[in-house]
Design a protein around this motif. Structure first.
Motif, PDB file in Angstrom:
ATOM      1  N   MET A   1     -20.261  40.874 -80.148  1.00 55.72           N
ATOM      2  CA  MET A   1     -19.961  40.986 -78.724  1.00 55.72           C
ATOM      3  C   MET A   1     -21.248  40.820 -77.912  1.00 55.72           C
ATOM      4  SD  MET A   1     -17.651  41.492 -76.347  1.00 55.72           S
ATOM      5  CE  MET A   1     -16.268  42.188 -77.237  1.00 55.72           C
ATOM      6  N   ASN A   2     -21.200  39.972 -76.909  1.00 56.34           N
ATOM      7  CA  ASN A   2     -22.360  39.766 -76.040  1.00 56.34           C
ATOM      8  C   ASN A   2     -22.447  40.909 -75.048  1.00 56.34           C
ATOM      9  OD1 ASN A   2     -24.468  38.768 -74.595  1.00 56.34           O
ATOM     10  ND2 ASN A   2     -23.451  36.910 -73.894  1.00 56.34           N
ATOM     11  N   THR A   3     -23.580  41.596 -75.035  1.00 60.39           N
ATOM     12  CA  THR A   3     -23.766  42.725 -74.120  1.00 60.39           C
ATOM     13  C   THR A   3     -24.677  42.361 -72.961  1.00 60.39           C
ATOM     14  OG1 THR A   3     -25.595  43.533 -75.490  1.00 60.39           O
ATOM     15  CG2 THR A   3     -23.386  44.408 -75.952  1.00 60.39           C
ATOM     16  N   TYR A   4     -24.771  41.068 -72.628  1.00 54.51           N
ATOM     17  CA  TYR A   4     -25.593  40.656 -71.501  1.00 54.51           C
ATOM     18  C   TYR A   4     -25.088  41.342 -70.236  1.00 54.51           C
ATOM     19  CZ  TYR A   4     -28.760  37.614 -68.925  1.00 54.51           C
ATOM     20  OH  TYR A   4     -29.791  37.141 -68.148  1.00 54.51           O
ATOM     21  N   PRO A   5     -26.007  41.849 -69.381  1.00 56.30           N
ATOM     22  CA  PRO A   5     -25.598  42.715 -68.271  1.00 56.30           C
ATOM     23  C   PRO A   5     -24.883  42.033 -67.117  1.00 56.30           C
ATOM     24  CG  PRO A   5     -27.974  42.341 -68.217  1.00 56.30           C
ATOM     25  CD  PRO A   5     -27.471  41.772 -69.520  1.00 56.30           C
ATOM     26  N   ILE A   6     -24.784  40.708 -67.131  1.00 57.23           N
ATOM     27  CA  ILE A   6     -24.099  39.995 -66.047  1.00 57.23           C
ATOM     28  C   ILE A   6     -22.839  39.349 -66.597  1.00 57.23           C
ATOM     29  CG2 ILE A   6     -24.265  38.100 -64.382  1.00 57.23           C
ATOM     30  CD1 ILE A   6     -27.276  38.574 -64.295  1.00 57.23           C
ATOM     31  N   GLY A   7     -21.747  39.490 -65.862  1.00 59.34           N
ATOM     32  CA  GLY A   7     -20.509  38.831 -66.227  1.00 59.34           C
ATOM     33  C   GLY A   7     -19.589  39.677 -67.080  1.00 59.34           C
ATOM     34  N   THR A   8     -18.424  39.128 -67.381  1.00 59.97           N
ATOM     35  CA  THR A   8     -17.410  39.762 -68.205  1.00 59.97           C
ATOM     36  C   THR A   8     -17.291  38.994 -69.508  1.00 59.97           C
ATOM     37  OG1 THR A   8     -16.167  40.420 -66.232  1.00 59.97           O
ATOM     38  CG2 THR A   8     -14.968  40.413 -68.328  1.00 59.97           C
ATOM     39  N   PRO A   9     -17.412  39.667 -70.661  1.00 64.05           N
ATOM     40  CA  PRO A   9     -17.316  38.959 -71.944  1.00 64.05           C
ATOM     41  C   PRO A   9     -16.061  38.100 -72.017  1.00 64.05           C
ATOM     42  CG  PRO A   9     -18.029  41.213 -72.311  1.00 64.05           C
ATOM     43  CD  PRO A   9     -17.673  41.109 -70.849  1.00 64.05           C
ATOM     44  N   GLY A  10     -16.258  36.852 -72.436  1.00 63.64           N
ATOM     45  CA  GLY A  10     -15.151  35.934 -72.586  1.00 63.64           C
ATOM     46  C   GLY A  10     -14.824  35.124 -71.350  1.00 63.64           C
ATOM     47  N   LEU A  11     -15.470  35.432 -70.214  1.00 64.02           N
ATOM     48  CA  LEU A  11     -15.218  34.710 -68.975  1.00 64.02           C
ATOM     49  C   LEU A  11     -16.498  34.030 -68.490  1.00 64.02           C
ATOM     50  CD1 LEU A  11     -13.020  37.259 -66.960  1.00 64.02           C
ATOM     51  CD2 LEU A  11     -12.253  35.289 -68.314  1.00 64.02           C
ATOM     52  N   ALA A  12     -16.412  32.749 -68.189  1.00 63.93           N
ATOM     53  CA  ALA A  12     -17.572  32.026 -67.670  1.00 63.93           C
ATOM     54  C   ALA A  12     -17.946  32.552 -66.291  1.00 63.93           C
ATOM     55  CB  ALA A  12     -17.263  30.535 -67.598  1.00 63.93           C
ATOM     56  N   TRP A  13     -19.234  32.443 -65.968  1.00 63.76           N
ATOM     57  CA  TRP A  13     -19.706  32.906 -64.670  1.00 63.76           C
ATOM     58  C   TRP A  13     -19.123  32.074 -63.539  1.00 63.76           C
ATOM     59  CZ3 TRP A  13     -25.730  33.565 -65.346  1.00 63.76           C
ATOM     60  CH2 TRP A  13     -25.984  34.611 -66.229  1.00 63.76           C
ATOM     61  N   GLY A  14     -18.907  32.755 -62.427  1.00 60.38           N
ATOM     62  CA  GLY A  14     -18.601  32.085 -61.176  1.00 60.38           C
ATOM     63  C   GLY A  14     -19.791  32.204 -60.240  1.00 60.38           C
ATOM     64  N   ASP A  15     -19.576  31.901 -58.984  1.00 59.39           N
ATOM     65  CA  ASP A  15     -20.659  31.942 -57.999  1.00 59.39           C
ATOM     66  C   ASP A  15     -21.282  33.328 -57.888  1.00 59.39           C
ATOM     67  OD1 ASP A  15     -20.226  29.278 -57.498  1.00 59.39           O
ATOM     68  OD2 ASP A  15     -19.046  29.600 -55.677  1.00 59.39           O
ATOM     69  N   ALA A  16     -20.464  34.374 -57.970  1.00 61.19           N
ATOM     70  CA  ALA A  16     -20.984  35.735 -57.818  1.00 61.19           C
ATOM     71  C   ALA A  16     -21.946  36.088 -58.944  1.00 61.19           C
ATOM     72  CB  ALA A  16     -19.824  36.733 -57.770  1.00 61.19           C
ATOM     73  N   GLU A  17     -21.578  35.727 -60.161  1.00 63.64           N
ATOM     74  CA  GLU A  17     -22.443  36.038 -61.303  1.00 63.64           C
ATOM     75  C   GLU A  17     -23.735  35.219 -61.254  1.00 63.64           C
ATOM     76  OE1 GLU A  17     -18.388  37.287 -62.217  1.00 63.64           O
ATOM     77  OE2 GLU A  17     -19.203  35.334 -61.580  1.00 63.64           O
ATOM     78  N   ARG A  18     -23.629  33.963 -60.854  1.00 65.68           N
ATOM     79  CA  ARG A  18     -24.836  33.147 -60.726  1.00 65.68           C
ATOM     80  C   ARG A  18     -25.757  33.714 -59.651  1.00 65.68           C
ATOM     81  NH1 ARG A  18     -24.505  27.879 -63.165  1.00 65.68           N
ATOM     82  NH2 ARG A  18     -22.510  27.631 -64.231  1.00 65.68           N
ATOM     83  N   ALA A  19     -25.196  34.191 -58.549  1.00 66.27           N
ATOM     84  CA  ALA A  19     -26.003  34.798 -57.489  1.00 66.27           C
ATOM     85  C   ALA A  19     -26.650  36.085 -57.975  1.00 66.27           C
ATOM     86  CB  ALA A  19     -25.134  35.066 -56.264  1.00 66.27           C
ATOM     87  N   GLN A  20     -25.917  36.851 -58.756  1.00 66.49           N
ATOM     88  CA  GLN A  20     -26.479  38.082 -59.316  1.00 66.49           C
ATOM     89  C   GLN A  20     -27.633  37.768 -60.254  1.00 66.49           C
ATOM     90  OE1 GLN A  20     -23.603  40.418 -61.489  1.00 66.49           O
ATOM     91  NE2 GLN A  20     -25.097  41.998 -62.063  1.00 66.49           N
ATOM     92  N   TRP A  21     -27.453  36.745 -61.074  1.00 70.64           N
ATOM     93  CA  TRP A  21     -28.531  36.341 -61.993  1.00 70.64           C
ATOM     94  C   TRP A  21     -29.758  35.890 -61.205  1.00 70.64           C
ATOM     95  CZ3 TRP A  21     -30.889  31.563 -62.304  1.00 70.64           C
ATOM     96  CH2 TRP A  21     -31.801  31.405 -63.349  1.00 70.64           C
ATOM     97  N   ARG A  22     -29.536  35.067 -60.203  1.00 70.35           N
ATOM     98  CA  ARG A  22     -30.666  34.548 -59.431  1.00 70.35           C
ATOM     99  C   ARG A  22     -31.433  35.667 -58.735  1.00 70.35           C
ATOM    100  NH1 ARG A  22     -30.760  29.466 -55.176  1.00 70.35           N
ATOM    101  NH2 ARG A  22     -32.717  29.994 -54.154  1.00 70.35           N
ATOM    102  N   ALA A  23     -30.722  36.671 -58.243  1.00 68.60           N
ATOM    103  CA  ALA A  23     -31.368  37.775 -57.543  1.00 68.60           C
ATOM    104  C   ALA A  23     -32.316  38.544 -58.458  1.00 68.60           C
ATOM    105  CB  ALA A  23     -30.317  38.709 -56.964  1.00 68.60           C
ATOM    106  N   GLN A  24     -32.101  38.435 -59.759  1.00 68.88           N
ATOM    107  CA  GLN A  24     -32.955  39.149 -60.710  1.00 68.88           C
ATOM    108  C   GLN A  24     -34.198  38.357 -61.109  1.00 68.88           C
ATOM    109  OE1 GLN A  24     -30.566  40.314 -64.064  1.00 68.88           O
ATOM    110  NE2 GLN A  24     -29.225  41.648 -62.854  1.00 68.88           N
ATOM    111  N   GLN A  25     -34.266  37.094 -60.686  1.00 69.04           N
ATOM    112  CA  GLN A  25     -35.392  36.241 -61.085  1.00 69.04           C
ATOM    113  C   GLN A  25     -36.537  36.410 -60.092  1.00 69.04           C
ATOM    114  OE1 GLN A  25     -34.834  35.068 -64.116  1.00 69.04           O
ATOM    115  NE2 GLN A  25     -32.810  35.974 -63.785  1.00 69.04           N
ATOM    116  N   ILE A  26     -37.605  37.023 -60.545  1.00 67.97           N
ATOM    117  CA  ILE A  26     -38.748  37.363 -59.702  1.00 67.97           C
ATOM    118  C   ILE A  26     -39.903  36.409 -59.994  1.00 67.97           C
ATOM    119  CG2 ILE A  26     -40.335  39.188 -59.011  1.00 67.97           C
ATOM    120  CD1 ILE A  26     -37.351  39.739 -58.454  1.00 67.97           C
TER     121      ILE A  26
END
Length: 304
Positions: A1-26
């Motif tokens: 099981m993937n425990t990556y902190p963004i997204g829901t396992p088994g579901l591809a990212w949408g715009d919200a998840e991509r925005a969340q990921w980008r916000a974490q990139q410093i």
């Protein structure tokens, strides 16, 4: 099981998840200080061209290419690219070191075109993806989903048929396994399958047009600088069969890889391992320089 902190396992990212990921990139380092300032000094010996810019942040990031001087229309072209994956430091710094150290000795023999940092946004954030969670090194096709890849293809288009050799400089790092592969699985809604990281330098040849002698010439030069990655227990490196010492093969164009973007006969992707206890950052940069020089030397012997 993937425990990556963004997204829901088994579901591809949408715009919200991509925005969340980008916000974490410093931003962790400066493209302007570490790359553009070096290019400014190199401009005394090379023609410098801005071929585009990224506007993902308030401060635009110019995309830069350097051409050997004088450029001679009757000479073949060798293409050197680095930083397609911005976190792979020696790809960028190795390309710049080659320009400062070795490139001038090929003047009048070949036209040298160097794009040292294809993905400056990712370089600053030490990441594989661009600002939109897209991998530029799977995006060299039309229409490209990555601005970085699209800009480089536009730059190369007028001379694409003149390119006889393309070497694309990369690294394989421990974060491939700890960050990138889990993030990739989460982004695509796929299960994460753990892998392993090869300890040492290796090359990726083009399975559609393999050039084994070309690859081995590079391996022979690089092993004087750093160690070559061995095959694993399955006779593989990163899941691909080892076809010769330190060499695997991918269908470069089919996969949308940077090294497959031209019709060059001689193509390769380098991979160094900067996290090895047996290698230093200086060795990694030197390995990239040795690979570039060996590649050009081999081509010159074939075309003499």
């Amino acid at each position: 099981m993937n425990t990556y902190p963004i997204g829901t396992p088994g579901l591809a990212w949408g715009d919200a998840e991509r925005a969340q990921w980008r916000a974490q990139q410093i931003q962790q380092r400066s493209y302007h200080k570490e790359v553009l300032s070096v290019i400014e000094h190199l401009a005394a010996d090379f023609d410098v061209q801005q071929y585009g810019e990224l506007n993902d942040e308030p401060q635009a990031l110019p995309l830069m290419a350097l051409y050997s001087r004088p450029w001679q229309a009757d000479l073949p072209v060798v293409l050197i690219t680095g930083g397609v994956h911005g976190y792979e430091t020696s790809g960028v710094q190795g390309a710049l070191q080659f320009l400062a150290q070795d490139a001038k000795r090929y003047r009048g023999l070949v036209n040298v075109l160097v794009v040292p940092c294809v993905s400056p946004w990712a370089y600053e954030r030490i990441h594989r993806w661009n600002a939109h969670a897209v991998d530029p090194n799977r995006s060299f096709f039309e229409p490209s989903p990555a601005a970085e890849s699209a800009a480089l293809m536009r730059l190369i288009a007028p001379i694409r048929e003149q390119v006889v050799m393309h070497i694309d400089l990369h690294e394989t790092t421990d974060t491939d396994e700890s960050e990138y592969r889990p993030a990739l699985a989460a982004r695509d809604g796929s299960p994460f399958v753990p892998g392993s990281i090869p300890d040492g330098f290796y090359l990726v040849d083009d399975s559609e047009q393999p050039q084994p002698e070309f690859q081995q010439a590079i391996i022979s030069a690089v092993e004087k600088v750093t160690h070559i990655a061995p095959a694993d227990e399955q006779g593989e490196i990163i899941g691909s069969k080892v076809v010769a010492k330190g060499v695997i093969q991918y269908p470069l164009t089919q996969l949308g890889l940077c090294a497959g973007m031209t019709a060059a006969r001689y193509k390769t992707t380098t991979e160094v391992y900067p996290d090895s206890p047996s290698a230093t950052p200086e060795q990694c940069n030197a390995a990239q320089v040795a690979a570039i020089s060996a590649a050009i030397d081999f081509v010159l012997k074939q075309t003499a």
